[in-house]
Design a protein around this motif. Sequence first.
Motif, PDB file in Angstrom:
ATOM      1  N   ALA A  40       0.834  -1.201   0.000  1.00  0.00           N
ATOM      2  CA  ALA A  40       0.000   0.000   0.000  1.00  0.00           C
ATOM      3  C   ALA A  40       0.867   1.249   0.000  1.00  0.00           C
ATOM      4  O   ALA A  40       1.995   1.247   0.501  1.00  0.00           O
ATOM      5  CB  ALA A  40      -0.925  -0.003   1.207  1.00  0.00           C
ATOM      6  N   LYS A  41       0.308   2.331  -0.554  1.00  0.00           N
ATOM      7  CA  LYS A  41       1.049   3.589  -0.644  1.00  0.00           C
ATOM      8  C   LYS A  41       0.785   4.498   0.540  1.00  0.00           C
ATOM      9  O   LYS A  41       1.538   5.439   0.778  1.00  0.00           O
ATOM     10  CB  LYS A  41       0.685   4.321  -1.936  1.00  0.00           C
ATOM     11  N   LYS A  42      -0.295   4.254   1.254  1.00  0.00           N
ATOM     12  CA  LYS A  42      -0.633   5.066   2.416  1.00  0.00           C
ATOM     13  C   LYS A  42      -0.919   4.168   3.613  1.00  0.00           C
ATOM     14  O   LYS A  42      -1.305   3.007   3.458  1.00  0.00           O
ATOM     15  CB  LYS A  42      -1.857   5.941   2.125  1.00  0.00           C
ATOM     16  N   LEU A  43      -0.714   4.730   4.789  1.00  0.00           N
ATOM     17  CA  LEU A  43      -0.966   3.980   6.020  1.00  0.00           C
ATOM     18  C   LEU A  43      -2.457   3.862   6.269  1.00  0.00           C
ATOM     19  O   LEU A  43      -3.173   4.864   6.341  1.00  0.00           O
ATOM     20  CB  LEU A  43      -0.298   4.685   7.206  1.00  0.00           C
ATOM     21  N   LEU A  44      -2.922   2.633   6.417  1.00  0.00           N
ATOM     22  CA  LEU A  44      -4.290   2.396   6.854  1.00  0.00           C
ATOM     23  C   LEU A  44      -4.274   2.456   8.382  1.00  0.00           C
ATOM     24  O   LEU A  44      -3.637   1.626   9.042  1.00  0.00           O
ATOM     25  CB  LEU A  44      -4.781   1.040   6.363  1.00  0.00           C
ATOM     26  N   GLN A  45      -4.945   3.411   8.957  1.00  0.00           N
ATOM     27  CA  GLN A  45      -4.832   3.673  10.389  1.00  0.00           C
ATOM     28  C   GLN A  45      -5.799   2.774  11.163  1.00  0.00           C
ATOM     29  O   GLN A  45      -6.955   3.122  11.394  1.00  0.00           O
ATOM     30  CB  GLN A  45      -5.084   5.159  10.657  1.00  0.00           C
ATOM     31  N   VAL A  46      -5.270   1.628  11.534  1.00  0.00           N
ATOM     32  CA  VAL A  46      -6.046   0.615  12.250  1.00  0.00           C
ATOM     33  C   VAL A  46      -5.280   0.188  13.497  1.00  0.00           C
ATOM     34  O   VAL A  46      -4.073   0.381  13.596  1.00  0.00           O
ATOM     35  CB  VAL A  46      -6.317  -0.614  11.358  1.00  0.00           C
ATOM     36  N   ASP A  47      -5.998  -0.414  14.437  1.00  0.00           N
ATOM     37  CA  ASP A  47      -5.383  -0.972  15.646  1.00  0.00           C
ATOM     38  C   ASP A  47      -4.463   0.034  16.331  1.00  0.00           C
ATOM     39  O   ASP A  47      -3.376  -0.314  16.805  1.00  0.00           O
ATOM     40  CB  ASP A  47      -4.616  -2.255  15.296  1.00  0.00           C
ATOM     41  N   GLY A  48      -4.864   1.289  16.365  1.00  0.00           N
ATOM     42  CA  GLY A  48      -4.083   2.308  17.046  1.00  0.00           C
ATOM     43  C   GLY A  48      -2.969   2.928  16.231  1.00  0.00           C
ATOM     44  O   GLY A  48      -2.288   3.848  16.706  1.00  0.00           O
ATOM     45  N   LEU A  49      -2.737   2.449  15.008  1.00  0.00           N
ATOM     46  CA  LEU A  49      -1.712   3.052  14.152  1.00  0.00           C
ATOM     47  C   LEU A  49      -2.179   4.424  13.683  1.00  0.00           C
ATOM     48  O   LEU A  49      -3.336   4.583  13.269  1.00  0.00           O
ATOM     49  CB  LEU A  49      -1.441   2.165  12.933  1.00  0.00           C
ATOM     50  N   GLU A  50      -1.292   5.396  13.748  1.00  0.00           N
ATOM     51  CA  GLU A  50      -1.642   6.741  13.332  1.00  0.00           C
ATOM     52  C   GLU A  50      -0.508   7.360  12.527  1.00  0.00           C
ATOM     53  O   GLU A  50       0.661   7.135  12.819  1.00  0.00           O
ATOM     54  CB  GLU A  50      -1.930   7.628  14.560  1.00  0.00           C
ATOM     55  N   ASN A  51      -0.897   8.149  11.550  1.00  0.00           N
ATOM     56  CA  ASN A  51       0.092   8.883  10.763  1.00  0.00           C
ATOM     57  C   ASN A  51       0.401  10.204  11.476  1.00  0.00           C
ATOM     58  O   ASN A  51       0.184  11.290  10.953  1.00  0.00           O
ATOM     59  CB  ASN A  51      -0.444   9.138   9.352  1.00  0.00           C
ATOM     60  N   ASP A  52       0.926  10.054  12.678  1.00  0.00           N
ATOM     61  CA  ASP A  52       1.162  11.219  13.526  1.00  0.00           C
ATOM     62  C   ASP A  52       2.621  11.667  13.423  1.00  0.00           C
ATOM     63  O   ASP A  52       3.395  11.165  12.603  1.00  0.00           O
ATOM     64  CB  ASP A  52       0.783  10.903  14.973  1.00  0.00           C
ATOM     65  N   ALA A  53       3.001  12.615  14.267  1.00  0.00           N
ATOM     66  CA  ALA A  53       4.353  13.170  14.215  1.00  0.00           C
ATOM     67  C   ALA A  53       5.411  12.102  14.471  1.00  0.00           C
ATOM     68  O   ALA A  53       6.477  12.098  13.832  1.00  0.00           O
ATOM     69  CB  ALA A  53       4.484  14.306  15.229  1.00  0.00           C
ATOM     70  N   GLN A  54       5.144  11.186  15.393  1.00  0.00           N
ATOM     71  CA  GLN A  54       6.102  10.128  15.684  1.00  0.00           C
ATOM     72  C   GLN A  54       6.300   9.211  14.483  1.00  0.00           C
ATOM     73  O   GLN A  54       7.437   8.834  14.145  1.00  0.00           O
ATOM     74  CB  GLN A  54       5.641   9.320  16.892  1.00  0.00           C
ATOM     75  N   HIS A  55       5.213   8.857  13.831  1.00  0.00           N
ATOM     76  CA  HIS A  55       5.303   8.012  12.642  1.00  0.00           C
ATOM     77  C   HIS A  55       6.085   8.726  11.538  1.00  0.00           C
ATOM     78  O   HIS A  55       6.953   8.126  10.886  1.00  0.00           O
ATOM     79  CB  HIS A  55       3.896   7.650  12.158  1.00  0.00           C
ATOM     80  N   LYS A  56       5.802   9.983  11.336  1.00  0.00           N
ATOM     81  CA  LYS A  56       6.496  10.742  10.294  1.00  0.00           C
ATOM     82  C   LYS A  56       7.975  10.899  10.604  1.00  0.00           C
ATOM     83  O   LYS A  56       8.810  10.914   9.691  1.00  0.00           O
ATOM     84  CB  LYS A  56       5.835  12.105  10.130  1.00  0.00           C
ATOM     85  N   GLU A  57       8.319  10.986  11.884  1.00  0.00           N
ATOM     86  CA  GLU A  57       9.732  11.076  12.257  1.00  0.00           C
ATOM     87  C   GLU A  57      10.459   9.773  11.957  1.00  0.00           C
ATOM     88  O   GLU A  57      11.604   9.765  11.491  1.00  0.00           O
ATOM     89  CB  GLU A  57       9.854  11.423  13.741  1.00  0.00           C
ATOM     90  N   LYS A  58       9.812   8.653  12.198  1.00  0.00           N
ATOM     91  CA  LYS A  58      10.410   7.360  11.859  1.00  0.00           C
ATOM     92  C   LYS A  58      10.655   7.258  10.360  1.00  0.00           C
ATOM     93  O   LYS A  58      11.686   6.741   9.917  1.00  0.00           O
ATOM     94  CB  LYS A  58       9.495   6.219  12.321  1.00  0.00           C
ATOM     95  N   ILE A  59       9.703   7.745   9.580  1.00  0.00           N
ATOM     96  CA  ILE A  59       9.863   7.730   8.121  1.00  0.00           C
ATOM     97  C   ILE A  59      11.036   8.605   7.712  1.00  0.00           C
ATOM     98  O   ILE A  59      11.846   8.234   6.852  1.00  0.00           O
ATOM     99  CB  ILE A  59       8.569   8.206   7.434  1.00  0.00           C
ATOM    100  N   ARG A  60      11.164   9.756   8.344  1.00  0.00           N
ATOM    101  CA  ARG A  60      12.252  10.674   8.005  1.00  0.00           C
ATOM    102  C   ARG A  60      13.616  10.037   8.248  1.00  0.00           C
ATOM    103  O   ARG A  60      14.585  10.334   7.535  1.00  0.00           O
ATOM    104  CB  ARG A  60      12.123  11.951   8.833  1.00  0.00           C
ATOM    105  N   LEU A  61      13.688   9.156   9.229  1.00  0.00           N
ATOM    106  CA  LEU A  61      14.956   8.520   9.576  1.00  0.00           C
ATOM    107  C   LEU A  61      15.265   7.300   8.718  1.00  0.00           C
ATOM    108  O   LEU A  61      16.292   6.655   8.918  1.00  0.00           O
ATOM    109  CB  LEU A  61      14.944   8.137  11.059  1.00  0.00           C
ATOM    110  N   LEU A  62      14.398   6.960   7.787  1.00  0.00           N
ATOM    111  CA  LEU A  62      14.714   5.912   6.812  1.00  0.00           C
ATOM    112  C   LEU A  62      15.628   6.538   5.759  1.00  0.00           C
ATOM    113  O   LEU A  62      15.192   7.357   4.964  1.00  0.00           O
ATOM    114  CB  LEU A  62      13.441   5.367   6.165  1.00  0.00           C
ATOM    115  N   ARG A  63      16.875   6.160   5.750  1.00  0.00           N
ATOM    116  CA  ARG A  63      17.861   6.848   4.921  1.00  0.00           C
ATOM    117  C   ARG A  63      18.081   6.191   3.570  1.00  0.00           C
ATOM    118  O   ARG A  63      18.004   6.840   2.535  1.00  0.00           O
ATOM    119  CB  ARG A  63      19.205   6.916   5.667  1.00  0.00           C
TER     120      ARG A  63
END
Length: 369
Positions: free
Chosen positions: A231-254
């Motif tokens: 999938a190209k976007k996060l399906l926000q289920v089971d407490g998963l959220e496209n929040d600031a913490q999630h976006k920071e983890k993505i930013r650290l994928l080098r």
Amino acid sequence: MAREAVAWPPEETLSLWKREQARLKALVVDRDTEAWQRDAAFSGLQRVGGVDVSFVKGDSVSACASLVVLSYPELEVVYEDCCMVSLTAPYVSGFLAFREVPFLVDAVRRLQEKEPRLVPQVLLVDGNGVLHHRGGRRHLPPQPDNCEIGAEGCVPGQAGSPSPVFPVLSPPTGLCLPGKIRRVLVCSLSTPSLDYLAHCPTSPASLSAPAGFGVACHLGVLTDLPCVGVAKKLLQVDGLENDAQHKEKIRLLRAGGDSFPLIGGSGTVLGMVLKSHKHSSKPLYVSVGHKISLEAAVRLTRGCCRFRIPEPVRQADIRSRDYIRRTLGVPGPPAPGQERSQKVQRPKVCPQEGSEEPEGEGRPPEAHS
């Protein structure tokens, strides 16, 4: 003339869908079942399939269902099947498969009849697998003494064989995945990668876990083929959220291939966030569909990427849109070599969720689940 699907199915249809979904979900296998999946270089894998459904702009009924098969590791198209279809079943969140999958199953069956030697050994689906909100707790029945969970030679559904089980969070040191060798995903922000060095025992707690049943699971079970949800976007289920913490983890994928696990509020590993290409700023969300482990699904997805989107899915999308244009008599696509920008330059066909284009008709933004 543009057509619209029925706005909402009758209650008896929804009840039927729920029962059928539960029945099929019990058949999902979330471990490696093929020898090539356990090989570091995927030795023995020769054919990878991709599927797609593209809609005519302004029409939520008329669409093109496509199946392509690519050689592996060359990633050259060796087979394609595009067919205009009418999707009259309504879109209901969580039940997308009942609207689209029958036409994809038909495409696989046509291939099996026409060119059985080209049947793909695995399918990549533009959508989700167990990363899905149609979840529910699954329990394993008592296991025979002569058959371990994930033991080699055991076939789900046969006597002496285990039922499939989804991965769950084990002790804080890692994530337990079922299989002959228990693997642990060790992922942190500083090391967004997959490690498979630790073993983890099967405990009663790991014999049941909430997990979903998305379109990749549905297609995999009905075709009996290994299937991966991409999938190209996060399906926000089971407490998963496209929040600031999630976006920071993505930013650290080098680097291309970097990843981190998606751990739901229930403790379940629902999938992996993967930086599929070194030049891509947006990740992919990879999840198990059927008859493959999460580790192998992530490696395969990465190995199929020339650009951000895995080539089987990308080619299925390109060819389905081209087929619509040819069928409707509109101008053709740009010349070869312009593929990276062609989805913006081409005459508009309804884009799918997660594309670089603005959202269009055909599917709601949360579709592809």
